[in-house]
Design a protein around this motif. Structure first.
Motif, PDB file in Angstrom:
ATOM      1  N   ALA A   2       0.833  -1.201   0.000  1.00 29.07           N
ATOM      2  CA  ALA A   2       0.000   0.000   0.000  1.00 29.07           C
ATOM      3  C   ALA A   2       0.868   1.252   0.000  1.00 29.07           C
ATOM      4  O   ALA A   2       1.962   1.258   0.555  1.00 29.07           O
ATOM      5  N   PRO A   3       0.373   2.331  -0.613  1.00 32.18           N
ATOM      6  CA  PRO A   3       1.105   3.586  -0.554  1.00 32.18           C
ATOM      7  C   PRO A   3       1.164   4.097   0.886  1.00 32.18           C
ATOM      8  O   PRO A   3       0.289   3.793   1.687  1.00 32.18           O
ATOM      9  N   PRO A   4       2.217   4.873   1.243  1.00 29.34           N
ATOM     10  CA  PRO A   4       2.408   5.269   2.633  1.00 29.34           C
ATOM     11  C   PRO A   4       1.377   6.251   3.174  1.00 29.34           C
ATOM     12  O   PRO A   4       1.022   6.192   4.320  1.00 29.34           O
ATOM     13  N   ALA A   5       0.882   7.184   2.378  1.00 30.23           N
ATOM     14  CA  ALA A   5      -0.070   8.176   2.906  1.00 30.23           C
ATOM     15  C   ALA A   5      -0.867   8.789   1.775  1.00 30.23           C
ATOM     16  O   ALA A   5      -0.401   8.888   0.647  1.00 30.23           O
ATOM     17  N   VAL A   6      -2.059   9.221   2.104  1.00 31.68           N
ATOM     18  CA  VAL A   6      -2.949   9.874   1.160  1.00 31.68           C
ATOM     19  C   VAL A   6      -3.539  11.080   1.863  1.00 31.68           C
ATOM     20  O   VAL A   6      -3.887  11.007   3.037  1.00 31.68           O
ATOM     21  N   THR A   7      -3.657  12.194   1.165  1.00 33.18           N
ATOM     22  CA  THR A   7      -4.321  13.360   1.713  1.00 33.18           C
ATOM     23  C   THR A   7      -5.743  13.382   1.195  1.00 33.18           C
ATOM     24  O   THR A   7      -5.974  13.314  -0.006  1.00 33.18           O
ATOM     25  N   ALA A   8      -6.695  13.461   2.097  1.00 32.15           N
ATOM     26  CA  ALA A   8      -8.108  13.435   1.731  1.00 32.15           C
ATOM     27  C   ALA A   8      -8.708  14.815   1.951  1.00 32.15           C
ATOM     28  O   ALA A   8      -8.907  15.237   3.073  1.00 32.15           O
ATOM     29  N   ASN A   9      -8.962  15.517   0.870  1.00 35.19           N
ATOM     30  CA  ASN A   9      -9.510  16.862   0.961  1.00 35.19           C
ATOM     31  C   ASN A   9     -10.909  16.998   0.388  1.00 35.19           C
ATOM     32  O   ASN A   9     -11.584  17.969   0.646  1.00 35.19           O
ATOM     33  N   GLU A  10     -11.335  16.030  -0.401  1.00 31.79           N
ATOM     34  CA  GLU A  10     -12.607  16.139  -1.083  1.00 31.79           C
ATOM     35  C   GLU A  10     -13.775  16.045  -0.103  1.00 31.79           C
ATOM     36  O   GLU A  10     -13.794  15.209   0.781  1.00 31.79           O
ATOM     37  N   GLN A  11     -14.758  16.927  -0.269  1.00 33.16           N
ATOM     38  CA  GLN A  11     -15.963  16.904   0.547  1.00 33.16           C
ATOM     39  C   GLN A  11     -16.884  15.786   0.062  1.00 33.16           C
ATOM     40  O   GLN A  11     -16.936  15.493  -1.122  1.00 33.16           O
ATOM     41  N   PRO A  36     -20.853   2.525   4.371  1.00 31.40           N
ATOM     42  CA  PRO A  36     -20.115   3.291   3.347  1.00 31.40           C
ATOM     43  C   PRO A  36     -20.649   2.977   1.951  1.00 31.40           C
ATOM     44  O   PRO A  36     -21.313   1.964   1.730  1.00 31.40           O
ATOM     45  N   ARG A  37     -20.362   3.851   1.009  1.00 33.73           N
ATOM     46  CA  ARG A  37     -20.841   3.686  -0.362  1.00 33.73           C
ATOM     47  C   ARG A  37     -19.886   2.881  -1.241  1.00 33.73           C
ATOM     48  O   ARG A  37     -20.241   2.490  -2.341  1.00 33.73           O
ATOM     49  N   SER A  38     -18.667   2.647  -0.768  1.00 30.71           N
ATOM     50  CA  SER A  38     -17.690   1.895  -1.558  1.00 30.71           C
ATOM     51  C   SER A  38     -16.773   1.126  -0.624  1.00 30.71           C
ATOM     52  O   SER A  38     -16.857   1.258   0.594  1.00 30.71           O
ATOM     53  N   LEU A  45     -13.349   7.355   4.658  1.00 29.14           N
ATOM     54  CA  LEU A  45     -13.042   7.758   6.033  1.00 29.14           C
ATOM     55  C   LEU A  45     -13.116   9.249   6.344  1.00 29.14           C
ATOM     56  O   LEU A  45     -13.574   9.605   7.430  1.00 29.14           O
ATOM     57  N   PRO A  46     -12.665  10.161   5.478  1.00 30.74           N
ATOM     58  CA  PRO A  46     -12.660  11.566   5.878  1.00 30.74           C
ATOM     59  C   PRO A  46     -14.022  12.098   6.337  1.00 30.74           C
ATOM     60  O   PRO A  46     -14.107  12.793   7.358  1.00 30.74           O
ATOM     61  N   ALA A  47     -15.084  11.763   5.649  1.00 30.47           N
ATOM     62  CA  ALA A  47     -16.413  12.228   6.059  1.00 30.47           C
ATOM     63  C   ALA A  47     -16.809  11.614   7.399  1.00 30.47           C
ATOM     64  O   ALA A  47     -17.372  12.288   8.265  1.00 30.47           O
ATOM     65  N   LEU A  48     -16.510  10.321   7.578  1.00 32.62           N
ATOM     66  CA  LEU A  48     -16.825   9.664   8.847  1.00 32.62           C
ATOM     67  C   LEU A  48     -16.071  10.311  10.001  1.00 32.62           C
ATOM     68  O   LEU A  48     -16.651  10.635  11.039  1.00 32.62           O
ATOM     69  N   LEU A  49     -14.778  10.526   9.821  1.00 33.11           N
ATOM     70  CA  LEU A  49     -13.967  11.113  10.892  1.00 33.11           C
ATOM     71  C   LEU A  49     -14.385  12.541  11.206  1.00 33.11           C
ATOM     72  O   LEU A  49     -14.346  12.957  12.370  1.00 33.11           O
ATOM     73  N   ALA A  50     -14.822  13.291  10.214  1.00 34.70           N
ATOM     74  CA  ALA A  50     -15.300  14.659  10.450  1.00 34.70           C
ATOM     75  C   ALA A  50     -16.529  14.652  11.354  1.00 34.70           C
ATOM     76  O   ALA A  50     -16.640  15.457  12.280  1.00 34.70           O
TER      77      ALA A  50
END
Length: 169
Positions: A2-11, A36-38, A45-50
């Motif tokens: 897996a890639p080391p990190a991803v930045t999640a900015n999309e609403q 979740p939808r996918s 995760l970003p929406a859930l964590l928010a």
């Protein structure tokens, strides 16, 4: 790998499908449910964590079962916080643990994205009941089968499916 990190900015484009138990001391296997939808954990995760930040504050760690998701990065950055994603073969299936910085955590029933909507709704509503002590397997099975009150009680389920309460309000 897996890639080391991803930045999640999309609403999020759609409302979050989440149900939590009331904030109080509870027992049981889960503290609520998430649909979740996918199977893309980094996107979901970003929406859930928010939303969960209101209850838990910063959440630097999420643990999940590897079979439930497509390949996920080891970390994401959500709302400026680095979140470590820990996938395990040994984690219980159909659950995800959200761990706060102060070690409080929520265990959520993970309703598979392809679940039929009425079954997903029943499972989520049951999982969010304060008195619910059903296992993950019972919650998902009862959501799919829509068992009657008698069948649910005989099967050892504390969850009474929604359709059995119509007209009783």
């Amino acid at each position: 790998m897996a890639p080391p990190a991803v930045t999640a900015n999309e609403q999020p484009r759609y409302p979050l499908r989440l149900r939590l138990r009331p904030k109080a001391l509870t027992t049981g296997y889960v503290d609520g449910a998430w649909w979740p939808r996918s199977r893309d954990l980094a996107a979901e995760l970003p929406a859930l964590l928010a939303v969960l930040a209101v209850r838990l504050g910063e959440t630097p760690r999420v643990s999940y079962n590897l079979t439930e998701w497509d390949t996920a990065p080891r970390q994401i950055a959500a709302r400026g916080v680095r979140v470590r994603l820990s996938g395990f073969w040994s984690r219980p299936p159909h659950t995800v643990d959200i761990v706060a910085g102060d070690r409080r955590h929520l265990t959520l029933l993970l309703v598979p994205p392809d679940t039929e909507p009425s079954a997903a709704h029943r499972a989520m509503m049951c999982a969010a009941q304060r008195e619910n002590a059903d296992t993950v397997e019972i919650l998902l099975r009862d959501g799919v089968t829509g068992e009657s009150t008698v069948d649910a009680v005989e099967a050892g389920s504390a969850c009474i499916p929604e359709q059995t309460t119509r007209g009783a309000r």
